[in-house]
Design an enzyme around this catalytic site. Structure first.
Site, mmCIF file in Angstrom:
data_model
loop_
_atom_site.group_PDB
_atom_site.id
_atom_site.type_symbol
_atom_site.label_atom_id
_atom_site.label_comp_id
_atom_site.label_asym_id
_atom_site.label_seq_id
_atom_site.Cartn_x
_atom_site.Cartn_y
_atom_site.Cartn_z
ATOM 1 N N HIS A 52 -44.587 -33.846 -35.229
ATOM 2 C CA HIS A 52 -45.058 -33.092 -34.088
ATOM 3 C C HIS A 52 -45.921 -33.972 -33.187
ATOM 4 O O HIS A 52 -46.299 -35.092 -33.549
ATOM 5 C CB HIS A 52 -45.835 -31.865 -34.556
ATOM 6 C CG HIS A 52 -44.963 -30.801 -35.150
ATOM 7 N ND1 HIS A 52 -45.413 -29.552 -35.494
ATOM 8 C CD2 HIS A 52 -43.634 -30.802 -35.453
ATOM 9 C CE1 HIS A 52 -44.421 -28.824 -35.982
ATOM 10 N NE2 HIS A 52 -43.331 -29.573 -35.981
ATOM 11 N N GLU A 54 -49.011 -33.910 -32.230
ATOM 12 C CA GLU A 54 -50.320 -34.318 -32.725
ATOM 13 C C GLU A 54 -50.207 -35.531 -33.647
ATOM 14 O O GLU A 54 -50.993 -36.483 -33.552
ATOM 15 C CB GLU A 54 -50.982 -33.159 -33.486
ATOM 16 C CG GLU A 54 -51.197 -31.909 -32.639
ATOM 17 C CD GLU A 54 -50.052 -30.912 -32.719
ATOM 18 O OE1 GLU A 54 -50.318 -29.706 -32.658
ATOM 19 O OE2 GLU A 54 -48.879 -31.347 -32.840
ATOM 20 N N CYS A 89 -49.846 -29.246 -38.861
ATOM 21 C CA CYS A 89 -50.609 -30.184 -38.039
ATOM 22 C C CYS A 89 -52.109 -29.993 -38.209
ATOM 23 O O CYS A 89 -52.886 -30.938 -38.041
ATOM 24 C CB CYS A 89 -50.231 -30.021 -36.566
ATOM 25 S SG CYS A 89 -48.573 -30.617 -36.189
ATOM 26 N N THR A 199 -15.615 -21.588 -11.227
ATOM 27 C CA THR A 199 -16.224 -22.874 -10.877
ATOM 28 C C THR A 199 -15.417 -24.024 -11.456
ATOM 29 O O THR A 199 -15.211 -25.052 -10.806
ATOM 30 C CB THR A 199 -17.678 -22.928 -11.381
ATOM 31 O OG1 THR A 199 -18.438 -21.902 -10.729
ATOM 32 C CG2 THR A 199 -18.312 -24.280 -11.088
ATOM 33 N N ASP A 203 -13.758 -26.708 -8.984
ATOM 34 C CA ASP A 203 -14.436 -28.008 -8.879
ATOM 35 C C ASP A 203 -14.159 -28.979 -10.021
ATOM 36 O O ASP A 203 -14.485 -30.163 -9.908
ATOM 37 C CB ASP A 203 -15.956 -27.790 -8.791
ATOM 38 C CG ASP A 203 -16.362 -26.972 -7.577
ATOM 39 O OD1 ASP A 203 -15.601 -26.983 -6.583
ATOM 40 O OD2 ASP A 203 -17.425 -26.325 -7.621
ATOM 41 N N ARG A 210 -26.718 -36.572 -15.449
ATOM 42 C CA ARG A 210 -26.438 -37.981 -15.160
ATOM 43 C C ARG A 210 -27.685 -38.861 -15.236
ATOM 44 O O ARG A 210 -27.592 -40.069 -15.052
ATOM 45 C CB ARG A 210 -25.808 -38.111 -13.775
ATOM 46 C CG ARG A 210 -24.432 -37.476 -13.659
ATOM 47 C CD ARG A 210 -23.737 -37.867 -12.368
ATOM 48 N NE ARG A 210 -24.424 -37.333 -11.202
ATOM 49 C CZ ARG A 210 -24.151 -36.153 -10.658
ATOM 50 N NH1 ARG A 210 -23.226 -35.382 -11.189
ATOM 51 N NH2 ARG A 210 -24.799 -35.746 -9.581
ATOM 52 N N GLU A 298 -25.259 -22.160 -13.353
ATOM 53 C CA GLU A 298 -25.009 -22.689 -12.015
ATOM 54 C C GLU A 298 -23.881 -21.936 -11.297
ATOM 55 O O GLU A 298 -23.215 -22.487 -10.437
ATOM 56 C CB GLU A 298 -24.709 -24.187 -12.110
ATOM 57 C CG GLU A 298 -25.878 -25.004 -12.649
ATOM 58 C CD GLU A 298 -25.669 -26.500 -12.528
ATOM 59 O OE1 GLU A 298 -24.931 -26.941 -11.619
ATOM 60 O OE2 GLU A 298 -26.232 -27.239 -13.355
ATOM 61 N N GLY A 300 -20.397 -19.305 -10.754
ATOM 62 C CA GLY A 300 -20.423 -18.929 -9.348
ATOM 63 C C GLY A 300 -20.950 -17.546 -9.056
ATOM 64 O O GLY A 300 -21.665 -16.937 -9.855
#
Length: 363
Positions: A52, A54, A89, A199, A203, A210, A298, A300
């Site tokens: 973790h 900490e 922790c 979509t 597309d 990226r 995202e 449509g």
């Protein structure tokens, strides 16, 4: 709060951001150790099962040759106090001898909520809980998932000035380069990206991040596809990340088609129908069962509108371009006024030539 607390909590927040999107089903957490006004160690939670934040900060201080006795630990989330994949922790904090712990927000996990603070205070350590709004925003996906079992849904929609997201049969670039770069950062922080099959047909997107800081195995892709119309030759079914593609279908999708998807190496979720399409509440529940904390949708327009109408959107990023299309597909498949009232809107922000508005769901 004491002088300097806000500054050092921001540093811890910056550390936490480095792990955002990689820690599921754990939350992203950052920590900074400070002594005599100087940072002597810092760290963040990299992934479930790994140390973790900490512990990372203590190990960093050790590598720097620093003495942590009497230091102040700044951590974005209340330290855990129970044994999980890693030791509590709170045990490490007590062992290291820090004198003060400043916490950005309490843990909503019922196993931990307030318990870590109590353990530290009982041991004589000074503890301050700041309840920082920015840190609460960072941790919102985890808090929703741990309390409801459902992921936090962020919807991003880019529209023309006259309210269209595209033109049927034609690929249209709506938002500018700076907005596109911001979307890449949103993908880096998410566990999955979701779109409707329309979509994919229009597309053929890759739907991955990226940015160089993104990890290859991090992001899942979910295609909402009632009848199984996603082409087998599409990018999401053929690239090197196809093993992280989910096609969400219903019984309307022929069994043969489902087998073809599976043979191609993608996952198929057969879900109940709602109004003749994939049940979005059922889909969101399934994503929560996978341990996904944060899902970025995202579009449509049809999918976006259905998510809003079902009250499933926690956060809406509406990006408006200065360009006009005159005709095309409406942003939410309905009038904008029917959507706006479902969100509490913050201030507008200019990103390049685009205008970004962020709305928080009120349902």
């Amino acid at each position: 709060m004491k002088r300097g607390d806000t500054f050092w909590l921001r540093k811890a927040l910056m550390e936490a951001r480095r792990g955002e999107g990689f820690t599921r089903p754990n939350p992203p957490v950052g920590a900074v150790l400070v002594k005599n006004g100087k940072c002597i160690g810092k760290g963040y939670h990299h992934a479930a099962g790994q140390p973790h934040a900490e512990v990372e900060a203590f190990e960093d201080a050790k590598a720097n040759g620093a003495d942590v006795i009497g230091a102040t630990l700044y951590v974005t989330l209340e330290p855990c106090s129970t044994q999980g994949r890693t030791p509590p922790c709170t045990d490490r904090i007590l062992r290291e001898g820090v004198k003060r712990v400043v916490i950005g927000c309490l843990d909503m996990n019922p196993k931990h909520a307030g318990r870590g603070v109590g353990v530290l205070r009982d041991a004589g350590i000074e503890v301050d809980v700041v309840d920082n709004q920015i840190i609460n925003t960072l941790i919102a996906p985890f808090h929703k998932w741990i309390t409801t079992g459902l992921p936090f849904i962020t919807l991003k929609m880019a529209q023309s000035q006259d309210g269209f997201i595209g033109v049927v049969g034609k690929r249209v670039m709506i938002s500018g380069e700076k907005s596109l770069a911001r979307v890449q950062d949103m993908r880096r922080r998410a566990d999955a990206v979701m779109v409707g099959v329309g979509t994919v047909l229009a597309d053929n997107p890759r739907l991955l991040c990226r940015k160089k800081t993104a990890r290859k195995q991090q992001l899942w892709r979910v295609i909402v596809d009632t009848w199984g119309r996603t082409p087998l030759e599409s990018t999401v079914c053929t690239d090197d990340a196809k093993g992280r593609t989910v096609i969400a279908v219903t019984a309307k999708c022929p069994a043969k088609r489902r087998r073809e998807f599976e043979k191609a190496g993608v996952s198929v979720w057969t879900l109940p129908q709602r109004k003749g399409h994939v049940s979005l509440p059922a889909l969101v529940k399934r994503m929560g069962q996978e341990g996904w904390l944060h899902v970025l949708c995202e579009g449509g327009g049809e999918l976006a509108g259905a998510l809003v109408r079902d009250g499933l959107v926690d956060e809406l990023h509406l990006v408006t371009s200065p360009r006009k299309l005159g005709k095309g597909v409406r942003t939410f498949g309905t009038e904008k006024k029917d959507v706006e009232g479902k969100f509490k809107w913050g201030k507008s922000e200019k990103v390049g030539k685009d205008v970004w508005r962020v709305g928080i769901g009120t349902m």
